[in-house]
Write a protein that holds these residues in place. Structure first.
Motif, PDB file in Angstrom:
ATOM      1  N   THR A   1       0.853  -1.187   0.000  1.00 47.20           N
ATOM      2  CA  THR A   1       0.000   0.000   0.000  1.00 47.20           C
ATOM      3  C   THR A   1       0.887   1.234   0.000  1.00 47.20           C
ATOM      4  OG1 THR A   1      -0.069   0.138   2.411  1.00 47.20           O
ATOM      5  CG2 THR A   1      -1.750  -1.237   1.336  1.00 47.20           C
ATOM      6  N   PHE A   2       0.289   2.391  -0.259  1.00 46.36           N
ATOM      7  CA  PHE A   2       1.064   3.628  -0.223  1.00 46.36           C
ATOM      8  C   PHE A   2       1.591   3.902   1.184  1.00 46.36           C
ATOM      9  CE2 PHE A   2      -1.516   4.949  -4.081  1.00 46.36           C
ATOM     10  CZ  PHE A   2      -0.439   4.850  -4.952  1.00 46.36           C
TER      11      PHE A   2
ATOM     12  N   HIS B   1       6.518   7.625  -6.929  1.00 46.71           N
ATOM     13  CA  HIS B   1       5.504   7.520  -5.881  1.00 46.71           C
ATOM     14  C   HIS B   1       4.449   8.604  -6.032  1.00 46.71           C
ATOM     15  CE1 HIS B   1       3.955   8.712  -1.840  1.00 46.71           C
ATOM     16  NE2 HIS B   1       3.765   7.404  -1.726  1.00 46.71           N
TER      17      HIS B   1
ATOM     18  N   CYS C   1       2.102   7.974  -8.943  1.00 45.64           N
ATOM     19  CA  CYS C   1       1.174   6.867  -8.700  1.00 45.64           C
ATOM     20  C   CYS C   1       0.036   7.299  -7.783  1.00 45.64           C
ATOM     21  CB  CYS C   1       1.912   5.677  -8.093  1.00 45.64           C
ATOM     22  SG  CYS C   1       3.010   4.824  -9.248  1.00 45.64           S
ATOM     23  N   VAL C   2       0.353   8.081  -6.764  1.00 47.71           N
ATOM     24  CA  VAL C   2      -0.690   8.593  -5.879  1.00 47.71           C
ATOM     25  C   VAL C   2      -1.654   9.469  -6.678  1.00 47.71           C
ATOM     26  CG1 VAL C   2      -1.166  10.104  -3.922  1.00 47.71           C
ATOM     27  CG2 VAL C   2       0.723   8.477  -3.793  1.00 47.71           C
TER      28      VAL C   2
ATOM     29  N   LEU D   1       4.195  -0.351  -6.010  1.00 48.93           N
ATOM     30  CA  LEU D   1       3.419   0.817  -6.427  1.00 48.93           C
ATOM     31  C   LEU D   1       2.190   0.419  -7.239  1.00 48.93           C
ATOM     32  CD1 LEU D   1       6.250   3.350  -7.341  1.00 48.93           C
ATOM     33  CD2 LEU D   1       4.660   3.476  -5.409  1.00 48.93           C
TER      34      LEU D   1
ATOM     35  N   ALA E   1      -0.326  -0.765  -4.833  1.00 47.20           N
ATOM     36  CA  ALA E   1      -0.820   0.367  -4.043  1.00 47.20           C
ATOM     37  C   ALA E   1      -1.860   1.163  -4.824  1.00 47.20           C
ATOM     38  CB  ALA E   1       0.352   1.268  -3.645  1.00 47.20           C
TER      39      ALA E   1
ATOM     40  N   GLU F   1      -5.782   1.703  -3.636  1.00 36.51           N
ATOM     41  CA  GLU F   1      -6.361   3.035  -3.475  1.00 36.51           C
ATOM     42  C   GLU F   1      -7.581   3.209  -4.370  1.00 36.51           C
ATOM     43  OE1 GLU F   1      -6.339   6.708  -1.452  1.00 36.51           O
ATOM     44  OE2 GLU F   1      -5.262   4.815  -1.140  1.00 36.51           O
TER      45      GLU F   1
END
Length: 433
Positions: free
Chosen positions: A102-103, A116, A119-120, A146, A149, A153
């Motif tokens: 996960t993040f 990162h 990706c978020v 990632l 993650a 999300e």
């Protein structure tokens, strides 16, 4: 004999953590008993991903621990807390997400900050932020983490989101199967109507002209409908041996590179990985591991596995002295002298085989498993590429070596005997080199 279900579960979890520290997680404290009757112990999990993880990796250990704690034959099942338990078996999703990836559990450093952040951003706005998103870097730097993650999300915000998460090899195999079975239209429908398409290791499309043609049209269909595309590779788009029109499209969005982590980031990663398993590790041990392993995150995880396997099999507390003995006092510069020849000699001696057996085409379990262990050790203890490792072991291709490494990684998580064997083999190899 314990009667209260809370006490029973607590005792079971304690036994599981002792018997299988590699698969133990701190969130085991969040488990609860949903039902305990008729020889069935149903354990509630925080979410479906964690339930699936337990079903895949821990059911045998939980069942054996339940038998020891209760003194009765007990069948253990896992379900999502607060949801109906029937059917008892955890439904398997089209792709399996790892609960650790996960993040929140991703350690951000200078080596991966852009990847990162992108990706978020993508996970919160599919198809509109960076499309496509292209991640590249060597093995073991966090690309897979990632990708998982992002899926975590996206599904957290929309359980109905349509996601296809495939390795490039799976994409090609499914396409070939669709051609053979006359179901190409269905194959295209499945991939071209999703909200998010992830293809891992896209570099394997090279020299596959028909697959490249199919992916080109799939890419266009998704992009034109503002659906998110995420790709990973071991090199930048410009260095891929695929058609120019694909390379051009890979550059349309954002291209982000992941580099090997620096010392401070490696220390943080070791501490994070240990914390996820609910195992205490001192700062000096984390720093020692970070100094010993400088290549990638996967090797850091491998080093932790060896440490825990050593402590578990010897019954010793995890001290710096134990860590030094398990991983060797050699500095990283010395470890570079480990060769595939050292590894083959150690594996053949340990399993009483000949080098010719590992290099042969024979697939019996007595030879196939040591061969896969040899590939795993070569990947983690040397700087040779997958192709070079395969070449030393009978001319096998990179995909065979990759599959072997993934299988041994899974066995490390589920089989204490394999963990013990790898710890002893690693020690022999380091001494020999």
């Amino acid at each position: 004999m314990l009667q209260d279900t809370t006490e029973i579960l607590s005792a079971i979890v304690a036994r599981v953590r002792s018997a299988d520290p590699v698969n133990s997680r701190s969130w085991f404290d969040e488990l609860a008993v949903l039902d305990f009757s008729g020889g069935l112990l149903e354990i509630g999990c925080p979410d479906a991903v964690k339930a699936q993880f337990l079903q895949d990796h821990c059911q045998a250990t939980f069942t054996q621990s339940a038998l020891s704690v209760t003194g009765h034959l007990v069948t253990v099942h896992f379900a999502v807390a607060g949801k109906p338990s029937a059917p008892r078996k955890v439904a398997e999703p089209p792709f399996k997400l790892h609960p650790d990836y996960t993040f929140d559990n991703f350690v951000v450093g200078p080596c991966n900050r852009l990847a990162h952040a992108s990706c978020v951003a993508v996970s919160h706005a599919l198809g509109s932020t960076y499309n496509p998103l292209f991640l590249y870097g060597s093995v073991g730097l966090g690309k897979t983490h990632l990708l998982h993650a992002i899926c975590h999300e996206v599904l957290r915000g929309n359980q109905a989101a349509a996601i296809q998460f495939l390795s490039c090899e799976s994409f090609m195999n499914r396409f070939i199967s669709a051609i053979e079975q006359g179901t190409v239209a269905e194959f295209q429908r499945q991939l071209r109507t999703v909200d998010l398409l992830i293809i891992d290791d896209i570099q394997f499309l090279r020299e596959r002209e028909q697959s490249q043609e199919e992916f080109f049209h799939t890419f266009n269909a998704l992009y034109n409908n503002h659906k998110q595309i995420i790709l990973t590779a071991d090199s930048s788009p410009s260095d891929l041996s695929v058609e120019d029109r694909l390379i051009s499209r890979f550059k349309w969005g954002l291209v982000a590179r992941l580099d090997p982590p620096g010392y401070e980031t490696r220390v943080a990663i070791v501490q994070k990985k240990a914390g996820l398993r609910g195992l205490a590790i001192s700062d000096e041990i984390a720093q020692f591991v970070a100094r010993q392993v400088q290549t990638n995150i996967r090797e850091l995880e491998g080093a932790l596995t060896i440490l825990y396997a050593t402590a578990n099999t010897t019954g010793q507390p995890l001290t710096l002295a134990v860590a030094q003995q398990a991983l060797g006092h050699a500095q990283p510069e010395t470890q570079r002298h480990i060769t595939i020849t050292h590894i083959i000699a150690a594996v053949t001696g340990y399993y009483n085989l000949r080098a010719a057996d590992l290099q042969s085409k024979r697939r019996s379990q007595s030879i196939a498993l040591p061969r896969q262990i040899c590939m795993y050790l070569a990947r983690n203890l040397t700087r040779h590429s997958l192709e070079e490792i395969g070449g030393h072991l009978g001319g096998r291709d990179h995909s065979t070596v990759l599959h072997a490494c993934e299988k041994i990684t899974q066995l490390i998580e589920s089989d204490p005997a394999i963990r013990s064997q790898l710890a002893e083999l690693t020690d022999r190899i380091q001494q020999a080199s």
